[in-house]
Write a protein that holds these residues in place. Structure first.
Motif, PDB file in Angstrom:
ATOM      1  N   PHE A  82      -1.642  12.180  -5.954  1.00 37.97           N
ATOM      2  CA  PHE A  82      -3.014  11.689  -5.797  1.00 37.97           C
ATOM      3  C   PHE A  82      -3.896  12.812  -5.257  1.00 37.97           C
ATOM      4  N   PRO A  83      -5.169  12.844  -5.650  1.00 41.39           N
ATOM      5  CA  PRO A  83      -6.071  13.855  -5.082  1.00 41.39           C
ATOM      6  C   PRO A  83      -6.250  13.621  -3.590  1.00 41.39           C
ATOM      7  N   ARG A  84      -6.077  14.696  -2.813  1.00 41.94           N
ATOM      8  CA  ARG A  84      -6.214  14.630  -1.360  1.00 41.94           C
ATOM      9  C   ARG A  84      -7.344  15.565  -0.931  1.00 41.94           C
ATOM     10  N   PRO A  85      -8.015  15.275   0.163  1.00 43.26           N
ATOM     11  CA  PRO A  85      -9.132  16.132   0.593  1.00 43.26           C
ATOM     12  C   PRO A  85      -8.662  17.531   0.957  1.00 43.26           C
ATOM     13  N   ASN A  86      -9.406  18.511   0.516  1.00 41.83           N
ATOM     14  CA  ASN A  86      -9.104  19.903   0.852  1.00 41.83           C
ATOM     15  C   ASN A  86      -9.671  20.200   2.240  1.00 41.83           C
ATOM     16  N   PRO A  87      -8.811  20.450   3.224  1.00 43.21           N
ATOM     17  CA  PRO A  87      -9.301  20.664   4.590  1.00 43.21           C
ATOM     18  C   PRO A  87     -10.143  21.924   4.745  1.00 43.21           C
ATOM     19  N   ILE A  99     -11.592  10.348  -3.851  1.00 47.46           N
ATOM     20  CA  ILE A  99     -10.459  10.415  -2.932  1.00 47.46           C
ATOM     21  C   ILE A  99     -10.420   9.091  -2.185  1.00 47.46           C
ATOM     22  N   HIS A 100      -9.321   8.371  -2.353  1.00 51.05           N
ATOM     23  CA  HIS A 100      -9.203   7.029  -1.780  1.00 51.05           C
ATOM     24  C   HIS A 100      -7.761   6.816  -1.356  1.00 51.05           C
ATOM     25  N   ASP A 101      -7.567   6.286  -0.151  1.00 53.36           N
ATOM     26  CA  ASP A 101      -6.221   6.181   0.430  1.00 53.36           C
ATOM     27  C   ASP A 101      -5.605   4.791   0.325  1.00 53.36           C
ATOM     28  N   LEU A 129       0.828  -1.208   0.000  1.00 49.04           N
ATOM     29  CA  LEU A 129       0.000   0.000   0.000  1.00 49.04           C
ATOM     30  C   LEU A 129       0.862   1.257   0.000  1.00 49.04           C
ATOM     31  N   LEU A 130       0.427   2.270  -0.744  1.00 49.84           N
ATOM     32  CA  LEU A 130       1.143   3.544  -0.753  1.00 49.84           C
ATOM     33  C   LEU A 130       0.976   4.243   0.593  1.00 49.84           C
ATOM     34  N   THR A 131       2.049   4.849   1.047  1.00 51.57           N
ATOM     35  CA  THR A 131       1.999   5.648   2.261  1.00 51.57           C
ATOM     36  C   THR A 131       1.415   7.024   1.934  1.00 51.57           C
ATOM     37  N   GLU A 132       1.100   7.780   2.968  1.00 50.84           N
ATOM     38  CA  GLU A 132       0.597   9.136   2.747  1.00 50.84           C
ATOM     39  C   GLU A 132       1.626   9.960   1.977  1.00 50.84           C
TER      40      GLU A 132
END
Length: 311
Positions: A34-39, A244-246, A23-26
């Motif tokens: 990768f698309p990440r959630p905009n806080p 968005i998927h981790d 699995l890819l790390t953060e």
């Protein structure tokens, strides 16, 4: 194909458990863009990786093929029609006396040479402008066997007034069976069907009514936040899907380029080297089903090889 003696670690819950090592790390999710959630904005994404320099103007775009700046109207249409002269291939480095030489794979032209391909209009990918409408996969109750599911996916895209948009999505399971395959109608007006790479034609989409929102609904039901998704440069597919998927395994990371990022090996190169198979993308564009299956096969092969080394 999975042999009988290998089923214990290449299927079901055992496969899911074995894939956790890949699995890819953060950090990897970020550096691979990768698309990440905009806080700061719900339903919006941000990209923390390598993005080309932005053009700070709501009516200007940078062509992602030739690099030229072009102007658009309020609706995203071209303010002026101008041909795009570009290279379709990757930049390849090779050793020459005195150092390294960079050439394009499409025509062997040197960096800075006139493009070998001509398109009617410039295009952009929308990664600076089209960042709303993203959905994050949901956390769901754990299954009794701990297997949240393992799927490979691949998307095809075209260029529209909004940037790169989804035109087809295929999802396959670990048994290489297609569980979802659909053409998708883009929201924006199509500028270029990207036939050289996507294989999706105007006729394919003529009677298509499935929207991106329809696809998201299906996939959010099929996947959970803990489902392992496999793909090649999967950041592009998740961008097109606006997901968005981790929990991700990426074959471009699993089989890295010898020069490291931003260089990545092409999927057809991995297919030729490891699966002894020629990709069909040189005759009619990519096939999302073929590519998704290839990603799953590459991943299963990698697990098998690594297991063999540990014995």
């Amino acid at each position: 194909m999975v042999k009988k003696g290998e089923r214990r670690y290449l299927t079901g819950a055992a496969l899911y458990a074995n894939l956790k090592d890949y699995l890819l790390t953060e950090e990897q999710l970020n550096e691979n863009n990768f698309p990440r959630p905009n806080p700061e904005k719900n339903g919006s994404a941000i990209f923390n990786g390598m993005i080309k320099k932005a053009v700070c103007d709501a009516f200007r775009r940078v062509c992602c093929r030739c690099g030229k700046v072009f102007t658009v109207t309020f609706s995203g249409k071209h303010a002026r029609k101008e041909e795009c002269n570009y290279h379709s291939g990757r930049v390849l480095e090779q050793k020459v006396p005195g150092g390294l030489e960079k050439r394009y794979s499409c025509c062997e032209g040197i960096i800075g040479s006139a493009g070998c391909q001509v398109a009617k209009l410039h295009v952009h990918d929308g990664r600076r402008e089209n960042l709303d409408g993203f959905m994050k996969t949901f956390i769901k109750s754990p299954p009794f066997d701990g297997n949240y599911g393992v799927y490979a996916l691949d998307c095809e895209m075209c260029y529209t007034t909004q940037g790169l948009e989804l035109t087809r999505v295929t999802v396959v399971d670990s048994k290489l069976q297609v569980v979802y395959d659909s053409f998708v109608k883009p929201d924006g007006e199509v500028i270029d069907y990207n036939m050289r790479f996507s294989g999706v034609t105007e006729d394919d989409l003529k009677n298509t009514t499935t929207s991106l929102r329809d696809v998201q609904a299906v996939l959010l039901n099929l996947f959970s936040a803990d489902t392992i998704l496999i793909g090649h440069s999967l950041e592009n597919d998740l961008f097109a899907l606006k997901l968005i998927h981790d929990t991700v395994v990426d074959t471009s990371v699993m089989f890295p380029h010898r020069l490291g990022l931003p260089h990545k090996r092409a999927l057809k190169s991995l297919m030729a080297d490891y699966l002894m198979r020629i990709s069909q993308d040189d005759v009619g564009g990519h096939n999302s089903s073929e590519d998704a299956i290839a990603c799953m096969e590459l991943t299963l092969r990698k697990i098998k090889e690594d297991k063999g080394r540990k014995r």
